[in-house]
Design an enzyme around this catalytic site. Structure first.
Site, PDB file in Angstrom:
ATOM      1  N   ASP A 182      -6.819  12.061 -12.223  1.00  0.00           N
ATOM      2  CA  ASP A 182      -6.604  13.123 -11.242  1.00  0.00           C
ATOM      3  C   ASP A 182      -7.971  13.675 -10.881  1.00  0.00           C
ATOM      4  OD1 ASP A 182      -5.389  15.343  -9.719  1.00  0.00           O
ATOM      5  OD2 ASP A 182      -3.568  14.729 -10.754  1.00  0.00           O
ATOM      6  N   HIS A 255      -6.028  13.023  -4.955  1.00  0.00           N
ATOM      7  CA  HIS A 255      -6.287  13.426  -6.348  1.00  0.00           C
ATOM      8  C   HIS A 255      -7.301  12.493  -7.000  1.00  0.00           C
ATOM      9  CE1 HIS A 255      -3.468  16.741  -6.685  1.00  0.00           C
ATOM     10  NE2 HIS A 255      -2.530  16.022  -6.097  1.00  0.00           N
ATOM     11  N   GLU A 318       0.101  14.302  -2.107  1.00  0.00           N
ATOM     12  CA  GLU A 318      -0.868  15.328  -1.717  1.00  0.00           C
ATOM     13  C   GLU A 318      -2.231  14.762  -1.287  1.00  0.00           C
ATOM     14  OE1 GLU A 318       0.898  18.964  -4.401  1.00  0.00           O
ATOM     15  OE2 GLU A 318      -0.679  17.778  -5.318  1.00  0.00           O
TER      16      GLU A 318
HETATM   17  C1  TNX Z   1       2.137  19.030  -7.630  1.00  0.00           C
HETATM   18  S1  TNX Z   1       3.985  16.819  -8.409  1.00  0.00           S
HETATM   19  C2  TNX Z   1       1.424  17.916  -8.005  1.00  0.00           C
HETATM   20  C3  TNX Z   1       0.502  17.975  -9.150  1.00  0.00           C
HETATM   21  C4  TNX Z   1       0.434  19.364  -9.726  1.00  0.00           C
HETATM   22  C5  TNX Z   1       1.836  19.943  -9.772  1.00  0.00           C
HETATM   23  C6  TNX Z   1       1.916  21.282 -10.436  1.00  0.00           C
HETATM   24  C7  TNX Z   1       2.850  16.067  -7.721  1.00  0.00           C
HETATM   25  C8  TNX Z   1       3.149  14.719  -7.324  1.00  0.00           C
HETATM   26  N1  TNX Z   1       1.672  16.675  -7.487  1.00  0.00           N
HETATM   27  O1  TNX Z   1      -0.771  17.499  -8.777  1.00  0.00           O
HETATM   28  O2  TNX Z   1      -0.129  19.295 -10.981  1.00  0.00           O
HETATM   29  O3  TNX Z   1       2.320  20.074  -8.462  1.00  0.00           O
HETATM   30  O4  TNX Z   1       3.241  21.700 -10.606  1.00  0.00           O
END
Ligand code: TNX
Length: 758
Positions: A182, A255, A318
């Protein structure tokens, strides 16, 4: 003034239906008790037959460490007999406890499941261990029963990961989703790219407190760690002995700041940026050029040698398209491949990885964002932003693992109490986890066949160590194990009986730092005709309360029984217009040394009917519309249960005052917490009506002009029975602000009507 305290038993429902609780979690398909107990001696003779060696080792170790019982090889007359049988459904096992214990099973894995159930059936005390004479028959419902662990935001050692796997084993999970990369740290050795770990595994600082705090504070200390390939193999083998598949996650294209800190040439800008010590979403992601794709393939080629799993998780969540939009390499790929936009470019990226994995005989799985711009042909989807992505993928004939934030995010708060350690936000108490059903009702029987199962996720931004990790995972993991295992899940109350009767002892015996939050007294508020009923629930065995009621009129103490049954509820009625009475309750709980204070404010609108024309988001819908008029104002830091959360550009609701009254204004509390993408609304319109048909506006203000610390208030003067409140939020968060480009959240609590003093 009198103070009365009284003790009593809360657990009216305990064993209420006369059935003994089942000691096994997840609850087996069949559990039938027969009269009597089977007593265990200090040594137990065992006929192993074809029992696999690893399962035998497991049984031997657990019997010894938990009960000081030794195993001794015996013949076919042994106390404990294992028999592998054919012609029974795959994955099934049975346990027959009579004058001896006979276990039958269909596969090595189900032999382990039988052993786990058997261990859970042992009760009593040292040297007096026994098993209820009974019959168990069982098999799992879903093939993917997962727990996820993020080791990037905080690092967990090999031993800690093994301990996490040990505990998973006890609740029959079979998939460990290891989130290895990440932004904040790259955690797996890749021989071809050593700097992924020499540089990418360490950050210079870490944000302290909540991400949304302003100003943000940092701890300036080097933090990090990684697993060598040998260590990874060791963990994979350790898990395999427990029939747990380790699914690695290598995040792309987003990420990826840790990797890009080491190899900036695979980003769009080539700029050197450090491994961040802050959580969130970053604009710098892998570039979509061929060199970056090859970099990913090289990494995956090493990953594939370490992990034999059918599925490889490639993230996909994301990933802002900001850099791609202005990157000449990315734009070239878009043009050359006739792609519509950057979303299709992401699909193009993932498709290349998908064909690479397919060529190697593996399958790709990614977060639901991989649906945007078109799903690659062989991809499976892990649905996290609710169930929508999973539903869409199943309808398209793709495999799905359900992991919606609403039920599966164990980084959220498990109670609204101030004793909870800092968490990311959200509210996910045990009972809500229990409601999780991996198969959304929207799917046909055929489509439901694409649901492989589900999993809970442990994102570790706010989980710095093992103790804390166990606290967030247990007992919620038990609740989700029910949703993943049981063909017919018993009621929550039945589950709670089993949990309280056997599993807290089990967790304590194994030194698990499980959360006791369900023992905290919780204020339970229900709407009644002329106000509300207040009770105190919590799986606490006995508790006391002491209520102080004070207003300009009265000042006295009440006391009574804690509970939510009819006798134990306190009725709080609506006050005359303009009047307010403060109630406070002091509750003791036997699991805790503290007493806990609760307070609420009753006025003329306590518990009034409200019709929510716009439903709140299921993640933040605690107590529905009553939440807005329950006398408890949403507070900060925010733990999710006091506020109603919406994610809609327009929120409408109708308040029913039940009679025609003169109202002089309204006050609405809004949360302003931009770090969590929660923004104040842009407009609030209040309209009045006496018939709910024709409405006339009584205000028309821009919310920012009349808010103070997030509270909105406006004055008017109307005679009305109904008030309609329409709240307008921003469509999208503008550039430059937290969460830019996404839909903002609107959080509301509490609504108060203003009356002229009479
Ligand atoms: C969203 S769930 C994210 C993570 C974060 C999390 C915190 C997901 C696929 N991505 O990068 O850690 O929320 O709840």
């Amino acid at each position: 003034m009198k103070t009365l305290l009284s003790g009593f038993l809360l657990f009216a429902f305990f064993f209420a239906n006369g059935q003994e609780p089942c000691p096994i979690i997840p609850t087996p398909t069949v559990y039938k008790v027969i009269q009597g107990e089977y007593d265990l001696n200090e040594t137990l003779s065992i006929a192993r037959n074809e029992m696999p060696q690893n399962v035998y080792n497991f049984l031997e170790k657990e019997l010894e460490s938990q009960f000081e019982i030794a195993l001794q090889a015996g013949g076919e007359q042994s106390n404990l007999r294992f028999l592998k049988i054919r012609n029974v459904p795959e994955g099934s096992y049975s346990i027959n406890v009579g004058n001896e214990v006979v276990v039958t099973y269909s596969s090595d894995e189900s032999c382990l499941h039988a052993v786990i159930s058997l261990l859970q059936m042992i009760h009593g005390e040292h040297e007096l261990w026994m098993i209820r004479k009974s019959f168990v028959n069982d098999s799992p419902k879903f093939g993917w029963r997962g727990l996820h662990l993020d080791v990037s935001r905080h690092f967990f050692s090999v031993d800690e990961v093994k301990r996490f796997i040990d505990l998973m084993t006890f609740y029959k999970f079979n998939t460990f989703h290891w989130h290895l990369t990440d932004d904040q740290g790259w955690r797996i050795e890749i021989k071809k790219y050593p700097e992924l770990t020499t540089i990418g595994a360490y950050r210079d600082s870490t944000v302290i407190g909540h991400y949304g705090d302003s100003p943000r504070k940092y701890e300036h200390q080097k933090y990090g760690g990684y697993y060598s390939q040998e260590e990874v193999k060791d963990v994979v083998a350790y898990a395999a002995e427990r029939y747990i598949t380790v699914v690695p996650e290598i995040e792309m294209p987003g990420h990826s700041r840790a990797a890009l800190a080491a190899y900036p040439e695979y980003s769009c800008t080539g700029e050197e940026n450090p491994v961040p010590g802050l959580w969130g979403i970053f604009d710098d992601i892998y570039c979509s050029k061929e060199e970056s794709i090859n970099f990913m393939k090289d990494i995956l080629s090493e990953v594939l040698t370490l992990f034999p799993s059918e599925y490889i998780h490639i993230g996909g969540d994301e990933a802002p398209k900001t850099r791609w939009k202005t990157c000449k390499d990315c734009q070239k790929v878009i043009k050359e491949n006739g792609l519509k936009d950057e979303h299709e470019l992401q699909s193009h990226f993932i498709r290349q990885i998908d064909s690479y994995l397919t060529e190697k005989g593996r399958k790709l799985i990614g977060w639901d964002e991989i649906l945007e711009g078109g799903l690659s042909p062989n991809a499976a989807v892990m649905s996290w932003r609710g169930e929508k992505g999973g539903i869409e993928a199943a309808k398209q004939g793709h495999n799905v693992v359900m992991s919606p934030t609403t039920y599966c995010y164990f980084d959220y708060y498990q109670s609204g109490h101030s004793i909870e350690p800092l968490a990311i936000g959200g509210y996910l108490p045990l009972e809500k986890v229990y409601k999780f059903n991996p198969v959304p009702s929207e799917l046909s029987v055929e489509e439901a066949g694409y649901i492989l199962g589900g999993q809970a996720n442990l994102w570790t931004e706010y989980i710095p160590d093992m103790d804390h990790l166990e606290y967030m995972t247990y007992p919620r993991a038990l609740a989700i194990s029910q949703s993943l295992w049981c063909t017919q899940k018993p009621s929550y109350e039945r589950f709670l009986e089993s949990y309280l009767a056997y599993h807290e002892t089990f967790l304590a015996r194994n030194n698990v730092n499980f959360s006791r939050s369900i023992h905290l007294p919780e204020m339970v508020i229900e709407r009644t005709d002329l106000g509300i009923n207040v009770g105190f629930a919590g799986a606490t065995k006995s508790a006391e309360f002491d209520a102080e009621v004070s207003s300009w009129l009265i000042n006295e103490y009440y006391s009574g029984a804690v509970g939510t049954g009819d006798d134990n509820r306190i009725f709080i009625g609506r006050e005359p217009d303009g009047n307010t009475v403060n109630y406070s309750f002091k509750i003791g709980a036997d699991m805790f040394e503290d007493t806990f204070m609760y307070s609420l404010k009753a006025n003329a609108d306590i518990g009034i009917p409200i019709e929510l024309l716009t439903p709140p988001h299921p993640k933040y819908d605690h107590n529905g519309s009553l939440n807005l008029v329950d006398g408890i104002e949403g507070s900060m830091p925010w733990k999710g249960s006091e506020w109603l959360g919406f994610r809609e550009p327009k929120i409408e609701m109708i308040l029913d005052l039940e009679t025609v009254k003169e109202v002089n204004g309204v006050k609405i509390g809004f949360m302003d917490n931009n770090g969590s993408w929660i923004y104040l609304p842009e407009t609030v319109i209040v309209e009045a009506s006496s018939d709910k048909k024709s409405w006339r506006e009584v205000n028309g203000s821009d919310v920012n002009e009349s808010t103070d610390d997030g509270d909105f208030s406006c004055s008017f003067n109307v005679e009305t029975r109904y008030l309609k409140i329409t709240i307008g939020a921003m469509e999208l968060i503008p550039e430059g602000l937290d969460g830019a480009g996404n839909m903002p959240w609107t959080f509301i609590d509490e609504i108060e009507l203003i009356y002229a003093e009479k």
